[in-house]
Write an enzyme that holds these catalytic residues in place. Structure first.
Site, PDB file in Angstrom:
ATOM      1  N   HIS A   1      -9.409  -5.195  10.466  1.00 29.56           N
ATOM      2  CA  HIS A   1     -10.061  -4.976   9.177  1.00 29.56           C
ATOM      3  C   HIS A   1     -11.338  -4.152   9.304  1.00 29.56           C
ATOM      4  CE1 HIS A   1      -7.239  -8.026   8.014  1.00 29.56           C
ATOM      5  NE2 HIS A   1      -7.694  -8.107   6.784  1.00 29.56           N
TER       6      HIS A   1
ATOM      7  N   GLU B   1       0.810  -1.229   0.000  1.00 33.05           N
ATOM      8  CA  GLU B   1       0.000   0.000   0.000  1.00 33.05           C
ATOM      9  C   GLU B   1       0.837   1.270   0.000  1.00 33.05           C
ATOM     10  OE1 GLU B   1      -0.768  -2.640   1.902  1.00 33.05           O
ATOM     11  OE2 GLU B   1      -2.805  -3.209   1.306  1.00 33.05           O
TER      12      GLU B   1
END
Lengths: 368, 325
Positions: free
Chosen positions: B129, B60
């Site tokens: 998450h 990322e």
């Protein structure tokens, strides 16, 4: 006030290093006399600008951090002197040398350091955040290694648009241990992006020597092999060598759209920043050794004197002019106005600065 | 006007913008060959090819940073984060680089990037998450954040985000991906920073964003049917910029306010909204402002308890009745 360091050190004269073995390399032998003088002049300008900054800092006019490029001039000068229309540049916080090399003026650079509205970033960036996108210079970034993905993205954009270009992505030796750098290496190699990662290895990541910070197989550039990337090591005290080896990487970027890691050995004469008293992690003798024997500006001066491109008179006038220019920049910074309080909330959003009928947003975006 | 899902609405926005502007590139983990982890980008690789729809490694900081760099040169990357929770490993790029570059360059450089993906709890996947970072990111000047609650808003806001010249972070919700609604086929945008009254009412204003809007609409139904209370639901749609006037106008009408969000309470979006109301409509209030957030703990894995941790209609009803008491 400390006396500014001088460019011509008598010790250097006693230790002639001999001509550069890269002087006959086509990229150097093809340089005209004028181009060589211009390259020397640019290196001298970086040196004198930085030395003038020390005085301005000591006068208390520069806030925050000031990371000087003195000793590393041949890296920016050698690499940037090769760049063409579609070649871009991005670096970390030791960014003054690159700025002057791409053609930024000393005045706007000095005024940025003193936080004036006439500064290159209007007093909003400071020493670590010089930008000149009109000259393909994308900063000036404060977080170690954080610019590596950005440089890779600039190269991606160049490739996307089908331009024959590249992005020189500079970092210090301390940056090679940052994850973002490794992620950038992987993307550059995976997608065949025309990036040239330039590791300016001055031996110290702040006050921690390379030996104490980095596990490596002999040199930092070799880590490129883990990403199937080309690499090279360069003596950063010899601007001819920097140009010769950088030219090969640039050719790889332009013709094959492939990345390269270049590790350029260099040295900084002053502390990590002006906030670093530089008393605990290296010997004064070490600094003296570099200053006396490997000074990149002085070695190039000698080279060009031997080539009869420069004369002692010309050297004197070039340096005098550079010092004068730096003095004028300091005066300009002194005389320039401060930004106003209203400037604090400008340049945050494009949309706010360019409100019009095509605006895609409304509502409160700057809060009280 | 077609009835399509929130997922299809996002895809339609990207398809429109890919056609409209050759500088738009879709990038992210599994967006191309895999057709998207949540199938938002399904079919786009086939339609537009690998130059426009690009699979990235799981990296990322690298690929978001790459998109930011490319946007500085005029590319308009639309980056998918599989979860906004994964933005945390790219925080320096998202905040320091995208958010600061215009300012630090004195306005010389723009960063027209879009980063989008789901930011929600409620899916039984545990704390790592389930983050909702809209308040964290919107607290940085230089960044815009939007949170669509309906298919119409999802398409219109994403299209506006792609055309916007500043970094816009679009926070979606996996639980809403299958929700259906009316979405025009023709070109339209939902301007960023304009709230929407999703239900008109006179007794109480509920301010919400994202899925909390849907929860609040359900609570409003119950309040009307079982308690005879008329509730107005203001959907912020955009966190920064914030449509302060719509919030204030509603509060001036109903004189009571309940703030509902799926964030944890500390420094959530509603902390800012509560400040706004007391600062500019204090005399209009007939009762203290009420608030419903997620229960203040890392997101729990247990599905049964997670459903209780997030705001749900009965909890909103209970809080509303307190404000109305």
């Amino acid at each position: 006030m400390a006396k500014p360091a001088v460019i011509t050190h008598p010790e250097s004269l006693k230790n002639p290093a001999g001509p550069s073995e890269y002087s006959k390399h086509p990229v150097n032998s093809s340089l005209t006399k004028e181009a060589k003088i211009a390259l020397y002049t640019k290196m001298a300008r970086i040196r004198h600008f930085e030395q003038r900054c020390i005085r301005v800092y000591q006068q208390g006019k520069i806030g925050g951090f000031l990371h000087l490029y003195v000793g590393q001039e041949a890296v920016a000068a050698g690499t940037i002197s090769l760049l063409g229309k579609h070649d871009h540049i991005i670096t970390g916080y030791r960014d003054h040398g690159h700025g002057l090399m791409v053609g930024m003026g000393m005045k706007e650079c000095m005024a940025e350091l003193t936080g004036k509205v006439t500064g290159c970033s209007k007093g909003k960036g400071g020493s670590m955040h010089y930008f000149a996108p009109d000259k393909n210079y994308w900063g000036g970034h404060g977080i170690v290694g954080g610019q590596a993905p950005l440089g890779t993205g600039l190269a991606y954009a160049v490739k996307y648009r089908g331009e024959k270009g590249s992005c020189f992505t500079y970092m210090g030796d301390g940056a090679v241990n940052q994850g973002a750098v490794h992620e950038a290496y992987n993307l550059a190699a995976l997608w065949d992006l025309p990036v040239i990662f330039v590791v300016e290895n001055n031996g110290y990541s702040m006050g921690t020597s390379q030996e104490r910070s980095t596990a490596h197989p002999g040199c930092l550039a070799k880590r490129a092999e883990g990403y199937n990337m080309a690499w090279d090591v360069i003596n950063g005290h010899d601007v001819y060598e920097v140009r010769a080896k950088t030219a090969a990487a640039l050719k790889r970027a332009h013709e094959e759209s492939k990345p390269t890691v270049l590790e350029i050995f260099t040295y900084r004469y002053f502390g990590h920043s002006m906030a670093d008293p530089d008393k605990t992690y290296r010997d004064k003798e070490e600094i003296k050794e570099y200053r006396d024997k490997k000074d990149p500006v002085f070695l190039f001066e000698k080279e060009l004197l031997a080539e009869k491109v420069l004369t002692p008179e010309l050297v004197e006038s070039i340096n005098a002019a550079a010092m004068e220019e730096a003095d004028a920049a300091a005066a300009f910074a002194d005389e320039s106005p401060e930004p106003t309080q209203a400037d604090i909330t400008k340049h945050i959003y494009w949309e706010e600065d360019n409100r019009g009928k095509n605006s895609t947003s409304s509502g409160t975006i700057i809060f009280e | 006007m077609a009835i399509i899902s929130y997922r299809e609405a996002l895809r339609a926005a990207m398809r429109d913008e890919l056609k409209r502007d050759e500088n738009v590139v879709i990038m992210g983990e599994e967006v191309a060959q895999f057709n998207g982890a949540y199938k938002i980008t399904e079919g786009l690789l086939k339609e537009f090819g690998p130059k426009r729809v690009v699979d990235t490694p799981i990296s990322e900081a690298g690929f978001i940073g790459l998109g930011i760099g490319a946007s500085m040169l005029g590319i308009r990357p639309v980056m998918e984060l599989m979860f906004w929770s994964f933005s945390y490993v790219a925080f320096d790029q998202i905040v320091n680089n995208a958010g600061n570059i215009r300012y630090m360059s004195g306005g010389l450089i723009n960063c027209p990037i879009v980063i989008r993906g789901p930011a929600n709890g409620g899916t039984n996947v545990g704390a790592t998450h389930s983050h909702t970072p809209e308040a964290i990111l919107a607290s940085h000047p230089g960044i815009k954040v939007v949170c669509p609650a309906t298919p119409y808003d999802a398409k219109g806001l994403l299209k506006a985000a792609i055309r916007d010249n500043d970094p816009v972070y679009v926070m979606e919700n996996t639980i809403l991906y299958n929700d259906k609604g009316e979405v025009p086929d023709e070109d339209y945008i939902v301007p960023i920073g304009v709230a929407d009254i999703k239900r008109e009412g006179t007794d109480l204003t509920i301010v919400a964003h994202g899925r909390a809007v849907i929860t609040s609409l359900k609570a409003a139904e119950i309040l009307e049917k079982e308690h005879g209370v008329s509730v107005e639901v203001v959907d912020l749609r955009s966190i920064r910029p914030l449509d302060e006037e719509t919030i204030l106008a509603s509060v001036r009408k109903t004189h009571r306010a309940l703030l509902v969000e799926e964030n944890k309470p500390f420094c959530g979006v509603d902390a800012q909204v509560a400040y706004l109301i007391q600062a500019r409509a204090f005399d209009e209030l007939d009762a203290p402002i009420g608030r419903v957030s997620s229960i203040d703990a890392p997101q729990i894995y247990s599905k049964k308890l997670e459903d209780l941790q997030l705001p749900y209609p009965a909890r909103v009803v209970e809080a509303a009745l307190k404000v109305l008491a």
